[in-house]
Each structure stands twice: as structure tokens, then as C-alpha cells.
Scaffold this motif. Structure first.
Motif, short mmCIF file in Angstrom:
data_model
loop_
_atom_site.label_atom_id
_atom_site.label_comp_id
_atom_site.label_asym_id
_atom_site.label_seq_id
_atom_site.Cartn_x
_atom_site.Cartn_y
_atom_site.Cartn_z
N ARG A 95 36.54 77.82 -8.46
CA ARG A 95 37.42 78.96 -8.74
C ARG A 95 38.46 79.18 -7.65
O ARG A 95 39.61 79.50 -7.97
CB ARG A 95 36.59 80.21 -9.00
CG ARG A 95 35.87 80.11 -10.33
CD ARG A 95 34.95 81.26 -10.60
NE ARG A 95 34.30 81.04 -11.90
CZ ARG A 95 33.22 81.68 -12.28
NH1 ARG A 95 32.67 82.59 -11.51
NH2 ARG A 95 32.69 81.42 -13.45
N PRO A 96 38.14 78.99 -6.37
CA PRO A 96 39.20 79.13 -5.35
C PRO A 96 40.33 78.11 -5.53
O PRO A 96 41.50 78.42 -5.29
CB PRO A 96 38.46 78.90 -4.03
CG PRO A 96 37.04 79.26 -4.32
CD PRO A 96 36.82 78.84 -5.75
N VAL A 97 39.99 76.91 -6.00
CA VAL A 97 41.00 75.88 -6.24
C VAL A 97 41.89 76.30 -7.42
O VAL A 97 43.11 76.14 -7.37
CB VAL A 97 40.34 74.50 -6.49
CG1 VAL A 97 41.38 73.46 -6.87
CG2 VAL A 97 39.53 74.08 -5.28
N VAL A 98 41.27 76.83 -8.45
CA VAL A 98 42.03 77.31 -9.61
C VAL A 98 42.96 78.44 -9.18
O VAL A 98 44.13 78.48 -9.59
CB VAL A 98 41.09 77.76 -10.75
CG1 VAL A 98 41.88 78.44 -11.87
CG2 VAL A 98 40.30 76.58 -11.29
N LEU A 99 42.47 79.34 -8.34
CA LEU A 99 43.32 80.42 -7.85
C LEU A 99 44.52 79.87 -7.10
O LEU A 99 45.65 80.33 -7.32
CB LEU A 99 42.52 81.38 -6.96
CG LEU A 99 43.32 82.52 -6.34
CD1 LEU A 99 44.00 83.38 -7.41
CD2 LEU A 99 42.44 83.37 -5.45
N LYS A 100 44.33 78.90 -6.25
CA LYS A 100 45.46 78.30 -5.51
C LYS A 100 46.48 77.70 -6.49
O LYS A 100 47.68 77.86 -6.32
CB LYS A 100 44.97 77.22 -4.54
CG LYS A 100 44.39 77.77 -3.29
CD LYS A 100 45.48 78.39 -2.46
CE LYS A 100 44.93 78.89 -1.16
NZ LYS A 100 45.80 79.85 -0.52
N PHE A 101 45.98 76.99 -7.50
CA PHE A 101 46.86 76.42 -8.51
C PHE A 101 47.67 77.52 -9.22
O PHE A 101 48.89 77.41 -9.37
CB PHE A 101 46.04 75.61 -9.53
CG PHE A 101 46.79 75.26 -10.79
CD1 PHE A 101 47.81 74.32 -10.76
CD2 PHE A 101 46.48 75.87 -12.00
CE1 PHE A 101 48.51 73.99 -11.92
CE2 PHE A 101 47.17 75.55 -13.15
CZ PHE A 101 48.18 74.61 -13.11
N LEU A 102 46.98 78.59 -9.61
CA LEU A 102 47.67 79.69 -10.30
C LEU A 102 48.67 80.38 -9.39
O LEU A 102 49.74 80.79 -9.84
CB LEU A 102 46.64 80.69 -10.85
CG LEU A 102 45.75 80.16 -11.96
CD1 LEU A 102 44.65 81.17 -12.29
CD2 LEU A 102 46.55 79.80 -13.20
N GLU A 103 48.33 80.50 -8.12
CA GLU A 103 49.27 81.09 -7.15
C GLU A 103 50.58 80.31 -7.11
O GLU A 103 51.66 80.89 -7.09
CB GLU A 103 48.65 81.12 -5.76
CG GLU A 103 47.57 82.16 -5.58
CD GLU A 103 46.91 82.09 -4.21
OE1 GLU A 103 47.34 81.29 -3.34
OE2 GLU A 103 45.96 82.86 -3.98
N VAL A 104 50.46 78.99 -7.11
CA VAL A 104 51.66 78.14 -7.07
C VAL A 104 52.48 78.33 -8.33
O VAL A 104 53.70 78.50 -8.28
CB VAL A 104 51.28 76.65 -6.87
CG1 VAL A 104 52.47 75.74 -7.09
CG2 VAL A 104 50.67 76.44 -5.50
N VAL A 105 51.82 78.33 -9.48
CA VAL A 105 52.53 78.50 -10.75
C VAL A 105 53.20 79.88 -10.81
O VAL A 105 54.37 80.00 -11.21
CB VAL A 105 51.57 78.32 -11.95
CG1 VAL A 105 52.25 78.68 -13.26
CG2 VAL A 105 51.05 76.88 -12.00
N LEU A 106 52.48 80.90 -10.40
CA LEU A 106 53.00 82.26 -10.52
C LEU A 106 54.13 82.59 -9.55
O LEU A 106 54.97 83.43 -9.84
CB LEU A 106 51.86 83.28 -10.33
CG LEU A 106 50.87 83.35 -11.49
CD1 LEU A 106 49.61 84.09 -11.07
CD2 LEU A 106 51.52 84.04 -12.68
N THR A 107 54.16 81.92 -8.42
CA THR A 107 55.18 82.27 -7.41
C THR A 107 56.32 81.26 -7.31
O THR A 107 57.27 81.49 -6.57
CB THR A 107 54.52 82.43 -6.03
OG1 THR A 107 53.87 81.21 -5.67
CG2 THR A 107 53.53 83.58 -6.02
N SER A 108 56.25 80.19 -8.06
CA SER A 108 57.30 79.18 -8.00
C SER A 108 58.57 79.65 -8.71
O SER A 108 58.51 80.21 -9.80
CB SER A 108 56.82 77.88 -8.64
OG SER A 108 57.88 76.95 -8.68
#
Length: 147
Positions: A19-32
Motif C-alpha cells: 500500500r505505501p508503494v501504491v500511495l507513492k504511485f498515486l501521489e505522482v499521478v495526482l501531482t504531475s
């Protein structure tokens, strides 16, 4: 929903330790700045889904730290998605974290109740009302109190 986001949601369910890895992925998508708004809104849904699995504190931290990098429509979508899935009782840290996010300029400046669907407005109104009952004074902005 995009295939990568579907895969992320699958990983949330099948591999809880990732789940922490998924959060990092989502952070990149959401802030790009280079990801389409529609894809970011879908990512916001997956982020809220991740929140429903109990992975709340890291997501609230992301929402607090990264709110200024979210597109306004995505920030508002994130707030309305959360409002549509949560229900009392709420923990005090959750109420305070979400209230802080709702007070962020990216949310407040774009919160136009007349442009929200009745369902989204109703969900946000319920959430704000619940928060005000749980922690009096946690919501101070007139826009939030007038929903």
C-alpha cells in the motif's frame, strides 16, 4: 478507469504490504502537471479506496503536504469522494486532517455549491455537519458551514 489505476486498486486488495508503494504511485499521478485531469480524478478515487482499507494517516499527510500541487478540480473531487464513502464515528485525527484539507485554498476557492451535483453537495454538507458535531469549531470557513 485506466489499466494502471485498476492494477493499483488490485494491489491494494491483494498485497496490503504494498500500500505505501501504491500511495507513492498515486501521489505522482495526482501531482504531475503532465497527467490529464480525468486520469487524476480517477486516481483520486483509487486514493479514497486506499483510505477505506485503513490506510488513512499517510493519505491525510499527503493531502496536507501536497494540496498546493493538486489541480483545483482534482482537489474538490478528492474531497467529494471522501465525503461519499465515510461515516461516523470519526477519529479526531481524521476529522482534523480532513478539516484542514477542506480549509486549503485549492478546495475553498473552488467550492461552488451551485456547480456541485445535489448528491455531492449533500455528502459534503453531511460531512461538515458531522465534523462540527464531533469537534466543535474544527470548521471555521463560512463556505463550509453554509453548504
Amino acid at each position: 478507469m485506466d489499466t494502471l489505476l485498476q492494477l493499483a486498486q488490485f494491489v491494494v486488495d491483494e498485497h496490503p504490504l504494498q500500500r505505501p508503494v501504491v500511495l507513492k504511485f498515486l501521489e505522482v499521478v495526482l501531482t504531475s502537471k503532465f497527467v490529464a485531469e480525468a486520469l487524476q480524478k480517477d486516481a483520486a478515487q483509487v486514493l479514497v479506496y486506499l483510505m477505506t482499507t485503513g490506510f488513512v494517516h499517510p493519505i491525510l499527510k499527503f493531502m496536507d503536504v501536497s494540496s498546493d500541487r493538486l489541480q483545483p478540480a482534482v482537489a474538490l473531487a478528492l474531497a467529494t469522494h471522501v465525503a461519499s464513502v465515510v461515516s461516523p464515528p470519526y477519529s479526531r485525527p481524521f476529522v482534523e486532517g480532513m478539516a484542514a484539507f477542506l480549509h486549503k485554498p485549492v478546495v475553498l476557492e473552488n467550492l461552488q455549491p451551485e456547480k456541485l451535483s445535489d448528491e455531492k453537495r449533500s455528502n459534503l454538507k453531511r460531512l461538515c455537519s458531522d465534523f462540527s458535531k464531533e469537534v466543535p469549531g474544527v470548521l471555521s470557513d463560512k463556505k463550509l458551514l453554509a453548504l
